[in-house]
Scaffold this motif. Structure first.
Motif, PDB file in Angstrom:
ATOM      1  N   THR A   1       0.827  -1.218   0.000  1.00  0.00           N
ATOM      2  CA  THR A   1       0.000   0.000   0.000  1.00  0.00           C
ATOM      3  C   THR A   1       0.857   1.262   0.000  1.00  0.00           C
ATOM      4  O   THR A   1       0.331   2.364  -0.173  1.00  0.00           O
ATOM      5  N   MET A   2       2.172   1.114   0.202  1.00  0.00           N
ATOM      6  CA  MET A   2       3.064   2.261   0.074  1.00  0.00           C
ATOM      7  C   MET A   2       3.079   2.797  -1.352  1.00  0.00           C
ATOM      8  O   MET A   2       3.368   3.972  -1.597  1.00  0.00           O
ATOM      9  N   ILE A   3       2.789   1.922  -2.302  1.00  0.00           N
ATOM     10  CA  ILE A   3       2.835   2.326  -3.708  1.00  0.00           C
ATOM     11  C   ILE A   3       1.515   3.006  -4.053  1.00  0.00           C
ATOM     12  O   ILE A   3       0.539   2.359  -4.452  1.00  0.00           O
ATOM     13  N   ASP A   4       1.478   4.316  -3.889  1.00  0.00           N
ATOM     14  CA  ASP A   4       0.317   5.114  -4.261  1.00  0.00           C
ATOM     15  C   ASP A   4       0.709   6.032  -5.412  1.00  0.00           C
ATOM     16  O   ASP A   4       1.806   5.920  -5.964  1.00  0.00           O
ATOM     17  N   ARG A   5      -0.176   6.971  -5.779  1.00  0.00           N
ATOM     18  CA  ARG A   5       0.126   7.800  -6.961  1.00  0.00           C
ATOM     19  C   ARG A   5       1.314   8.725  -6.716  1.00  0.00           C
ATOM     20  O   ARG A   5       2.098   8.979  -7.640  1.00  0.00           O
ATOM     21  N   ASN A   6       1.504   9.235  -5.475  1.00  0.00           N
ATOM     22  CA  ASN A   6       2.686  10.053  -5.183  1.00  0.00           C
ATOM     23  C   ASN A   6       3.958   9.230  -5.351  1.00  0.00           C
ATOM     24  O   ASN A   6       4.952   9.698  -5.923  1.00  0.00           O
TER      25      ASN A   6
ATOM     26  N   TYR B   1      -2.157  -4.336  -9.932  1.00  0.00           N
ATOM     27  CA  TYR B   1      -1.379  -3.592  -8.935  1.00  0.00           C
ATOM     28  C   TYR B   1      -1.032  -2.192  -9.444  1.00  0.00           C
ATOM     29  O   TYR B   1      -1.058  -1.221  -8.689  1.00  0.00           O
ATOM     30  N   LEU B   2      -0.700  -2.085 -10.737  1.00  0.00           N
ATOM     31  CA  LEU B   2      -0.376  -0.775 -11.305  1.00  0.00           C
ATOM     32  C   LEU B   2      -1.597   0.135 -11.281  1.00  0.00           C
ATOM     33  O   LEU B   2      -1.509   1.304 -10.874  1.00  0.00           O
ATOM     34  N   GLU B   3      -2.731  -0.380 -11.694  1.00  0.00           N
ATOM     35  CA  GLU B   3      -3.950   0.433 -11.714  1.00  0.00           C
ATOM     36  C   GLU B   3      -4.368   0.832 -10.304  1.00  0.00           C
ATOM     37  O   GLU B   3      -4.798   1.971 -10.074  1.00  0.00           O
ATOM     38  N   ALA B   4      -4.217  -0.087  -9.351  1.00  0.00           N
ATOM     39  CA  ALA B   4      -4.569   0.232  -7.961  1.00  0.00           C
ATOM     40  C   ALA B   4      -3.663   1.326  -7.413  1.00  0.00           C
ATOM     41  O   ALA B   4      -4.113   2.216  -6.671  1.00  0.00           O
ATOM     42  N   ALA B   5      -2.386   1.301  -7.766  1.00  0.00           N
ATOM     43  CA  ALA B   5      -1.440   2.312  -7.291  1.00  0.00           C
ATOM     44  C   ALA B   5      -1.810   3.690  -7.827  1.00  0.00           C
ATOM     45  O   ALA B   5      -1.756   4.692  -7.102  1.00  0.00           O
ATOM     46  N   ILE B   6      -2.182   3.765  -9.102  1.00  0.00           N
ATOM     47  CA  ILE B   6      -2.551   5.047  -9.705  1.00  0.00           C
ATOM     48  C   ILE B   6      -3.819   5.601  -9.066  1.00  0.00           C
ATOM     49  O   ILE B   6      -3.946   6.812  -8.843  1.00  0.00           O
ATOM     50  N   GLU B   7      -4.750   4.738  -8.735  1.00  0.00           N
ATOM     51  CA  GLU B   7      -6.027   5.175  -8.157  1.00  0.00           C
ATOM     52  C   GLU B   7      -5.937   5.453  -6.656  1.00  0.00           C
ATOM     53  O   GLU B   7      -6.782   6.155  -6.096  1.00  0.00           O
ATOM     54  N   ARG B   8      -4.896   4.930  -6.001  1.00  0.00           N
ATOM     55  CA  ARG B   8      -4.764   5.078  -4.550  1.00  0.00           C
ATOM     56  C   ARG B   8      -4.382   6.514  -4.189  1.00  0.00           C
ATOM     57  O   ARG B   8      -3.467   7.084  -4.753  1.00  0.00           O
ATOM     58  N   GLN B   9      -5.073   7.086  -3.234  1.00  0.00           N
ATOM     59  CA  GLN B   9      -4.792   8.456  -2.789  1.00  0.00           C
ATOM     60  C   GLN B   9      -3.353   8.581  -2.318  1.00  0.00           C
ATOM     61  O   GLN B   9      -2.827   7.720  -1.630  1.00  0.00           O
ATOM     62  N   GLY B  10      -2.708   9.670  -2.690  1.00  0.00           N
ATOM     63  CA  GLY B  10      -1.303   9.857  -2.359  1.00  0.00           C
ATOM     64  C   GLY B  10      -1.066  10.154  -0.894  1.00  0.00           C
ATOM     65  O   GLY B  10      -1.941  10.683  -0.190  1.00  0.00           O
ATOM     66  N   ALA B  11       0.146   9.835  -0.441  1.00  0.00           N
ATOM     67  CA  ALA B  11       0.511  10.045   0.973  1.00  0.00           C
ATOM     68  C   ALA B  11       0.473  11.517   1.346  1.00  0.00           C
ATOM     69  O   ALA B  11       0.224  11.863   2.508  1.00  0.00           O
ATOM     70  N   THR B  12       0.700  12.410   0.375  1.00  0.00           N
ATOM     71  CA  THR B  12       0.695  13.843   0.660  1.00  0.00           C
ATOM     72  C   THR B  12      -0.652  14.290   1.205  1.00  0.00           C
ATOM     73  O   THR B  12      -0.724  15.096   2.150  1.00  0.00           O
ATOM     74  N   LEU B  13      -1.737  13.778   0.641  1.00  0.00           N
ATOM     75  CA  LEU B  13      -3.075  14.181   1.074  1.00  0.00           C
ATOM     76  C   LEU B  13      -3.431  13.617   2.445  1.00  0.00           C
ATOM     77  O   LEU B  13      -4.308  14.145   3.133  1.00  0.00           O
ATOM     78  N   LYS B  14      -2.755  12.555   2.858  1.00  0.00           N
ATOM     79  CA  LYS B  14      -3.058  11.935   4.153  1.00  0.00           C
ATOM     80  C   LYS B  14      -2.316  12.589   5.309  1.00  0.00           C
ATOM     81  O   LYS B  14      -2.647  12.376   6.471  1.00  0.00           O
ATOM     82  N   ARG B  15      -1.309  13.382   4.988  1.00  0.00           N
ATOM     83  CA  ARG B  15      -0.465  13.960   6.042  1.00  0.00           C
ATOM     84  C   ARG B  15      -1.172  15.128   6.714  1.00  0.00           C
ATOM     85  O   ARG B  15      -1.670  16.031   6.043  1.00  0.00           O
ATOM     86  N   LYS B  16      -1.178  15.129   8.042  1.00  0.00           N
ATOM     87  CA  LYS B  16      -1.837  16.179   8.823  1.00  0.00           C
ATOM     88  C   LYS B  16      -0.796  17.182   9.320  1.00  0.00           C
ATOM     89  O   LYS B  16       0.146  16.809  10.027  1.00  0.00           O
ATOM     90  N   THR B  17      -0.977  18.447   8.951  1.00  0.00           N
ATOM     91  CA  THR B  17      -0.039  19.496   9.340  1.00  0.00           C
ATOM     92  C   THR B  17      -0.801  20.764   9.720  1.00  0.00           C
ATOM     93  O   THR B  17      -1.997  20.892   9.449  1.00  0.00           O
ATOM     94  N   ALA B  18      -0.097  21.721  10.321  1.00  0.00           N
ATOM     95  CA  ALA B  18      -0.730  22.961  10.774  1.00  0.00           C
ATOM     96  C   ALA B  18      -0.244  24.196  10.032  1.00  0.00           C
ATOM     97  O   ALA B  18      -0.822  25.269  10.182  1.00  0.00           O
ATOM     98  N   LEU B  19       0.825  24.074   9.248  1.00  0.00           N
ATOM     99  CA  LEU B  19       1.458  25.259   8.661  1.00  0.00           C
ATOM    100  C   LEU B  19       0.513  26.043   7.763  1.00  0.00           C
ATOM    101  O   LEU B  19       0.461  27.282   7.832  1.00  0.00           O
ATOM    102  N   ALA B  20      -0.233  25.376   6.912  1.00  0.00           N
ATOM    103  CA  ALA B  20      -1.143  26.087   6.011  1.00  0.00           C
ATOM    104  C   ALA B  20      -2.169  26.896   6.792  1.00  0.00           C
ATOM    105  O   ALA B  20      -2.460  28.056   6.463  1.00  0.00           O
ATOM    106  N   LYS B  21      -2.732  26.309   7.844  1.00  0.00           N
ATOM    107  CA  LYS B  21      -3.715  27.020   8.681  1.00  0.00           C
ATOM    108  C   LYS B  21      -3.066  28.226   9.357  1.00  0.00           C
ATOM    109  O   LYS B  21      -3.676  29.300   9.469  1.00  0.00           O
ATOM    110  N   MET B  22      -1.825  28.050   9.848  1.00  0.00           N
ATOM    111  CA  MET B  22      -1.128  29.163  10.493  1.00  0.00           C
ATOM    112  C   MET B  22      -0.894  30.305   9.511  1.00  0.00           C
ATOM    113  O   MET B  22      -1.069  31.483   9.846  1.00  0.00           O
TER     114      MET B  22
END
Length: 762
Positions: free
Chosen positions: A700-705, A726-747
């Motif tokens: 599952t590490m293999i996502d679109r990012n 597996y290739l098609e699933a990787a392209i369709e899988r949401q990237g890790a960037t969108l899953k990361r929770k951060t505060a900088l943009a809100k700040m």
């Protein structure tokens, strides 16, 4: 049955010392006199570092207790060596010398007593009046001033500093605190550390000890109850730290709760911990955002807030001087004329905005013209007279920027060590600009350190690709700055087609958008549809076609058969196919012969930083010689051209972090060297290779990012290997960037809303 004995020794050699294990040897001393019994007798000690009071060094005296293994080695008919081996002894204690001769050996051979010879040390013992160790402990200069210079007295006190706390160290050892933790405690809290630990044993967690180990120490030695607030807060801190280790800077309750329940083995105690965190006594350690219902460690909050303040300052400040402002249009025209072909409208706008705005992002994928835009911007900065400093996180990325722009580029690590744009240095010319390439790789820690090394008015130009993998460390600097809306962003999304187009940029754009390409093989991107069990064989076959220009980038290390395409297994099968008959890297260490799974002429990678050797985490090379009497082996580093040519106008050249040529392997480097037919994508990020082979398995590490980043590592040719599903699933899988929770943009948004006179650019 082995006999239990007590043995005193003087250390003559240290073989290994790391956070977990130590190995050293010495010659035995006569009981009570500390005189050497026999130079033909050697005592070897192997132990865990949690049994050490201080780091073993040559000259020290140690007493060891345990059941050793003895052996005799016949050198000649008349000469024998008697060896005594203590492995994980019952007790170890460092003791101080009690005679002028042993004191002289101890001081003269201990490198921390810089400038004090054995003769000087002997003179100190003979001439000092009273208890010499009390004088050293109290740093009583008067006791030594009659026969030592102030410089040597200072060196004597400095060298003895780590022995001042032997009693404390013995206490640490008895309750199970490892040596490296002891050293950190003593460094920051000196003699107060025992009192502080007794008051709150969970302080040990903040110095790197695991919570469960600290918890056992606290419950066993200090009778801490399961509901103690210090215990609950420490468990919460550990749970939040584990969340941060996955890249996040903030956490929701649902992110922390399962980890906390596991640490405390109680749902009720976990709920009690959450209530405690919102109270005043925890606010120094944690921040609870009532609006967004998020938790954040205070240290991480401070770092993100500092970054947000600096970015906002630049976004709301015109740093152009009265001399430079009238030259803006001239600089813009010069920038456009610096290239001989017509630029796209988006590229032209990006160039002008970068010259106009103190902080700016140029965002785009491969083939969209980022390098061309950057070269034009740099030409414009030159007309404006703005000094340019280029940097990237990895050495290979810095080198590529140097080659593409002809400007001196360095690693961020080196910039932080030798920054020419710190406000307290004479060479500062304001306003300067810092160009950060491969900005998607920069995490909160590195960005925080950067802004603390830069003059407040230093302009920052971020160049990167927001579709790539997020940073290895926590945070999401580039994406958060883009998403905040307060910084001018030029997104280059039109692929600049050329006659010799590889098709890689077009293919990667499909992947970035989560769209399965109309053809899974396109241009120089080749998809090899094979069963999961055939991934490794196909990767080896492709590698063999052009080994000098190929590199395999994979997602997992696991060698288990249900995870085909793992890095370790790929290295093993590639070595068997391409270099089966070469000799292994074998060496002698700690009196034993060891062999690594690396052969002569294998490609290798270093997985840890070693600044002394000029090695970074991810440095690539080739094993070109094996161990001999002088070294453990030699590695020829990739891109080892040592040309130091510099452009006289731009001050350009190659970063000295690159071009190191052949590196001799040391014990430390041996601990971090691996075969590199295949490597992790994180290690490859920031680098490019002519030909990249990408195994696609079920991870599952293999996502679109991940897949996008892997494809864009290739300069000319990509081979994707695996089942189509597996290739098609990787392209369709949401990237890790969108899953990361951060505060900088809100700040950034909050600071923008409270700010006026925002300069948004043209």
């Amino acid at each position: 049955m082995r006999e239990f004995i007590t043995q005193s020794i003087r250390v003559t050699r240290v073989y290994q010392l790391d956070e977990r294990h130590a190995s050293f040897s010495g010659v035995p001393l006569q009981e009570g006199s500390h005189r050497i019994k026999s130079a033909k007798r050697i005592v070897y000690i192997k132990t865990k570092t949690n049994k050490l009071q201080v780091a073993p060094v040559v000259g020290q005296h140690w007493t060891v207790e345990g059941k050793p293994k003895k052996r005799t080695i016949d050198k000649t008919a008349y000469y024998k060596i008697y060896e005594t081996h203590f492995t994980d002894p019952e007790k170890l204690e460092c003791t101080l010398p009690d005679s002028p001769e042993t004191f002289a050996l101890f001081i003269g051979q201990e490198k921390d007593f810089n400038g004090i010879t054995e003769d000087t040390a002997r003179e100190i013992w003979i001439n000092v009046e009273g208890d010499i160790y009390k004088h050293l402990h109290d740093e009583n200069e008067a006791a030594f001033s009659k026969f030592l210079s102030p410089k040597k007295i200072k060196s004597l006190f400095k060298g003895f500093k780590k022995y001042k706390n032997l009693k404390h160290a013995q206490w640490f050892t008895e309750i199970g605190i490892p040596l490296h933790i002891q050293q950190r405690l003593l460094k920051y809290h000196d003699e107060k550390c025992i009192e502080l630990i007794k008051e709150n044993p969970y302080l040990l967690s903040t110095f790197g000890m695991k919570f469960d180990v600290v918890d056992r120490i606290a419950r066993k030695n200090f009778a801490v109850s399961s509901t103690d607030s210090k215990r609950l807060i420490s468990a919460f801190e550990t749970a939040l730290r584990r969340h941060e280790n996955k890249g996040h800077t903030v956490a929701l309750r649902k992110d922390i709760k399962p980890k906390l329940e596991k640490l405390l083995n109680s749902e009720q105690l976990a709920s009690q911990a959450f209530r405690l965190i919102k109270q005043a006594n925890a606010k120094k350690t944690f921040i609870y955002d009532t609006e967004h219902k998020t938790y954040q460690s205070t240290a991480t909050y401070i770092k993100e807030k500092a970054i947000a303040l600096r970015i906002t300052h630049l976004a709301t400040t015109d740093t152009l001087t009265s001399y430079q402002r009238p030259k803006l249009k001239t600089a813009f025209r010069a920038a456009l004329k610096s290239v001989k072909f017509k630029l796209a409208l988006g590229q032209i706008r990006a160039i002008y905005r970068a010259l106009r705005n103190p902080v700016m992002v140029v965002n785009g994928g491969g083939g969209t013209g980022k390098t061309t835009v950057l070269k034009c911007i740099l030409a414009g900065y030159k007309v404006l007279g703005i000094p340019v400093h280029c940097a990237a996180l990895s050495g290979r990325a810095a080198k590529r920027m140097n080659e593409s722009t002809n400007y001196l580029s360095t690693t961020i690590a080196r910039l932080l060590r030798e920054s020419p744009i710190m406000p307290n240095q004479k060479m500062l010319i304001k306003p300067a600009v810092l160009v950060l390439d491969e900005s998607s790789m920069i995490d909160v820690d590195n960005m925080f350190r950067l802004i603390n090394h830069l003059h407040p008015d230093t302009r920052i130009l971020f160049v990167g690709d927001s579709n790539q993998l997020p940073p290895i460390g926590f945070g999401l600097i580039l994406n958060d700055i883009i998403n905040s809306g307060i910084v001018t962003v030029a997104t280059l999304n039109i692929v600049q087609r050329q006659e010799c187009s590889t098709g890689i940029p077009e293919y990667s754009q499909y992947v970035a958008k989560g769209i399965i390409p109309p053809e899974l093989s396109m241009g120089n991107v080749h998809f090899h549809w094979v069963k999961a069990s055939e991934i490794e064989a196909k990767c080896v076959e492709l590698y063999q076609q052009n080994p000098d220009e190929s590199r395999i980038t994979a997602a997992i290390y696991d060698k288990k058969r249900n995870n085909f395409g793992g890095i370790e297994k790929l290295n093993e099968v590639c070595q068997q196919a391409l270099n089966p008959d070469a000799e292994n890297l074998t060496f002698e260490l700690f009196g034993q012969f060891s062999t690594l799974p690396i052969k002569l002429n294998d490609p290798v990678i270093f997985t840890k930083n070693n600044m002394d050797a000029g090695i970074q985490n991810g440095t690539l090379g080739k094993l070109v010689s094996l161990a001999n009497g002088h070294h453990f082996g030699e590695v020829l580093l990739d891109d080892s051209d040592e040309d130091e040519g510099k452009d006289k106008d731009a001050g350009v050249g190659k970063d000295e972090d690159e071009g190191k040529g052949v590196v001799e392997l040391t014990q430390t480097l041996l601990e971090s060297i691996k075969p590199a037919y295949a490597m992790s994508l994180h290690k490859a990020q920031g680098s490019q290779f002519k030909r990249v082979i990408v195994p696609i398995n079920s991870s599952t590490m293999i996502d679109r990012n991940w897949l996008y980043t892997a494809i864009t590592r290739a300069e000319e040719e990509v081979h994707l290997v695996g089942p189509k599903i597996y290739l098609e699933a990787a392209i369709e899988r949401q990237g890790a960037t969108l899953k990361r929770k951060t505060a900088l943009a809100k700040m950034l948004k909050a600071l923008n809303n409270s700010s006026c006179d925002l300069v948004t650019g043209e």
